[in-house]
Design an enzyme around this catalytic site. Structure first.
Site, PDB file in Angstrom:
ATOM      1  CB  SER A 153      26.455 -27.883 -43.823  1.00 38.71           C
ATOM      2  OG  SER A 153      25.880 -29.052 -44.345  1.00 38.71           O
ATOM      3  CE  LYS A 173      25.320 -28.549 -38.534  1.00 36.28           C
ATOM      4  NZ  LYS A 173      26.056 -28.570 -39.813  1.00 36.28           N
ATOM      5  CB  SER A 183      23.483 -30.338 -42.288  1.00 29.75           C
ATOM      6  OG  SER A 183      24.796 -29.916 -41.957  1.00 29.75           O
TER       7      SER A 183
HETATM    8  N1  GLN Z   1      24.732 -31.703 -48.213  1.00 28.64           N
HETATM    9  C1  GLN Z   1      26.038 -32.208 -48.000  1.00 28.64           C
HETATM   10  C2  GLN Z   1      25.989 -33.580 -47.381  1.00 28.64           C
HETATM   11  O1  GLN Z   1      24.933 -34.043 -47.137  1.00 28.64           O
HETATM   12  C3  GLN Z   1      26.844 -31.285 -47.145  1.00 28.64           C
HETATM   13  C4  GLN Z   1      26.528 -31.366 -45.722  1.00 28.64           C
HETATM   14  C5  GLN Z   1      27.461 -30.616 -44.845  1.00 28.64           C
HETATM   15  O2  GLN Z   1      28.168 -29.707 -45.295  1.00 28.64           O
HETATM   16  N2  GLN Z   1      27.514 -31.036 -43.588  1.00 28.64           N
HETATM   17  O3  GLN Z   1      26.977 -34.211 -47.147  1.00 28.64           O
END
Ligand code: GLN
Length: 447
Positions: A153, A54, A129
Site C-alpha cells: 500500500s 494517512k 490503499s
Molecule cells: N492491496 C492489499 C490489500 O488489500 C494491500 C493493502 C495494504 O498494503 N494495506 O490487502
C-alpha cells in the site's frame, strides 16, 4: 513543490507561508480528493514542516476514520509514535490522506469519502490503499507523506503516481498508533518526491518503541548521512516472475536492468519458486488477522454505535457500517480461523509464508538487492478492476515482501505517458543498501 530537504532549510515564517500556499493549492485541486478535508493552520504547529498523514495513523486530538463510516466521530486521544517523532524533528501532521477503508484495497476506490484521482491522468486510480498520500505528493500538494504498507500500500500507489515509497523492515518503525489491519505484515513508511526525502523520513520515524512489542530493539536509522550512490552492488533479477507483467512493465524492467549494468552493478539471475501461492498465503493471513483486529468495532468497545431493539441489533446495525470489501474480509477471515478449517487454510498459509521467507533468504545469500516491478500494470482506469480477485492478483509483486518482513523501495523509472515504478528489495534491516541503489538509479535517470 519544495522537497523535504529544501523545506528543512526554511525559517519558521517561510514555513507558515508555505502552508498557506499549500492550503490554497489543495483547495484548487480538491477534485483529486487526496485530502479528506482541507487542513487548517494550528498555533501549536507554527514553524513546523507539514507532513500529510494517512487516515489510519493517530494524531492526538485529530479526527481519524480509516476512511470508514464506522469510525465517524472518533478523535485520537494520542499520537502514533511515528507522528510524535515527526513532531520532535520540527515537523507536524498536516491533513488526513484518503485511503481504501482500513487499508483494504489497491485503488483507493473503497473509501467512504469517494475515490481519489491520479493527477497524471484523472480518469485513473492512484493505487492503494495509501492512494491519497501518493496522489498528493505527485500533484505537488504535499511535501511528503506517511502511508502504511500491509501488502504494497505504500509502494504500489507510489508506482502508479510516479513518486517514491519506502516500506521499512518489519519492526523498524513502531506500529503504535497505526490502526491495525494485519498486524504481522504492516509498517508505516514515507511517500516522498525523491529518495533523499524517503531516507530523511525513515531516519526520523524509525527506532525501538516500548509501546510496540514487535518493534525491533534497534536505534533509529542514520541512512541519510551515509547515502552513497557510488556503491557497486550485486543485483538479483527474477525473469520468470516478471513474465506475468504487462508488456510495458516488462520493457521498463529490462531497460532498468540495462541502465543498472551500465552503471557498473553486476546482475545475477535468480529464481523465486511457486509464486502462484503468494497471493493465497497473503490473503488468508491478512483476512484472518483483519477479522480478529476489526472485532473490536462493535459499537460497545469501539465504533460509531447504531442502536436497535436488542444487543444483536446493535451489533448488526453498527457493523453494517463497514463497506463491502471489509465485510467480505471479516467473513473470510473468520472462516479460515474456524475450528474445522484452521489447519487447512490458516496453518497452511503460515507454512507457505515460511517457505517464501526461506526463498528470499536463499536469494540474498548471493546478492545485495533484488529488482522487481512494483505492479504488473500501470494505473488502471476507474472501475476497471471488476472483481476483488482481480484486484488481489495485482498485488503479486508486493505481498511476498510483507510476508517475509523485508524492506523495499519503489522508484519511478518511467514517468510518461503513465508512471511505472520498480522496487529494490533488501535483506532484513538493510534499508541503507536499497536506498543507496535507488538514489544512484534516480540520479542516473535524472528524475
Ligand atoms: N492491496 C492489499 C490489500 O488489500 C494491500 C493493502 C495494504 O498494503 N494495506 O490487502
Amino acid at each position: 513543490m519544495l522537497t523535504l530537504k529544501q523545506a528543512m532549510a526554511l525559517h519558521a515564517n517561510e514555513i507558515e507561508s508555505l502552508k498557506e500556499q499549500m492550503i490554497h493549492d489543495i483547495k484548487e485541486q480538491q477534485e483529486l480528493n487526496a485530502y479528506i478535508e482541507i487542513p487548517e493552520l494550528n498555533e501549536n504547529d507554527k514553524g513546523k514542516i507539514p507532513i500529510l498523514i494517512k487516515d489510519n495513523i493517530c494524531v492526538k486530538d485529530s479526527k481519524l476514520t480509516c476512511a470508514s463510516k464506522i469510525l465517524h466521530g472518533y478523535v485520537s486521544p494520542y499520537s502514533a509514535t511515528a507522528v510524535a517523532k515527526l513532531q520532535d524533528s520540527n515537523m507536524c501532521a498536516f491533513g488526513r490522506a484518503n485511503m481504501d477503508e482500513f487499508g483494504m484495497g489497491s485503488t483507493t476506490e473503497k473509501s467512504c469519502y469517494g475515490r481519489t484521482k491520479n493527477s497524471n491522468d484523472t480518469s485513473r486510480v492512484p493505487g492503494g490503499s495509501s492512494g491519497g498520500s501518493a496522489a498528493a505528493v505527485a500533484a505537488n500538494i504535499a511535501i511528503a507523506s506517511l502511508g502504511s504498507d500491509t501488502g504494497g500500500s505504500i509502494r504500489q500507489p507510489a508506482s502508479y503516481c510516479g513518486v517514491v515509497g519506502l516500506k521499512p523492515t518489519y519492526g523498524r518503525v513502531s506500529r503504535y498508533g497505526l490502526v491495525a489491519y494485519s498486524s504481522s505484515l504492516e509498517q508505516i513508511g514515507p511517500i516522498t518526491q525523491n529518495v533523499e526525502d524517503a531516507s530523511i523520513l525513515l531516519d526520523i520515524i524509525s527506532g525501538v518503541c516500548n509501546k510496540d512489542s514487535t518493534s525491533a530493539n534497534l536505534l533509529p536509522t542514520k541512512t541519510f548521512d551515509k547515502l552513497n550512490p557510488k556503491r557497486l552492488l550485486k543485483i538479483a533479477i527474477l525473469e520468470d516472475f516478471v513474465k506475468e507483467a504487462h508488456q510495458v512493465v516488462q520493457n521498463a524492467y529490462y531497460d532498468t536492468i540495462k541502465t543498472l549494468e551500465n552503471m557498473g552493478h553486476s546482475i545475477i539471475k535468480a529464481q523465486m519458486l511457486d509464486t502462484a501461492h503468494h497471493i493465497s498465503a497473503y490473503y488468508i493471513i491478512a483476512m484472518a488477522e483483519a477479522s480478529a483486529n476489526l472485532a473490536r468495532f462493535d459499537g460497545v468497545r469501539y465504533g460509531n454505535r447504531i442502536g436497535g431493539q436488542n444487543l444483536q441489533d446493535l451489533y448488526f446495525n453498527t457493523r453494517a457500517q463497514f463497506g463491502d470489501e471489509v465485510q467480505k474480509r471479516i467473513l473470510l477471515g473468520s472462516f479460515v480461523l474456524s475450528s474445522g478449517y484452521y489447519d487447512a487454510y490458516y496453518l497452511k498459509a503460515q507454512k507457505v509464508r515460511e517457505l517464501i521467507r526461506q526463498q528470499y533468504a536463499s536469494i540474498f545469500s548471493e546478492c545485495d538487492v533484488i529488482l522487481l516491478p512494483v505492479a504488473p500494470n500501470v494505473a488502471p482506469t476507474f472501475n476497471a478492476t471488476k472483481s476483488s480477485l482481480e484486484m488481489y492478483l495485482s498485488d503479486i509483486y508486493t505481498i511476498g515482501v510483507n510476508l517475509a518482513g523485508l524492506p523495499a523501495i519503489s522508484l519511478p523509472v518511467v514517468k510518461k505517458p503513465l508512471p511505472i515504478g520498480m522496487q529494490f528489495i533488501g535483506n532484513m534491516f538493510d534499508e541503507q543498501t536499497i536506498l543507496d541503489a535507488a538514489f544512484a538509479l534516480e540520479q542516473n535517470l535524472g528524475n
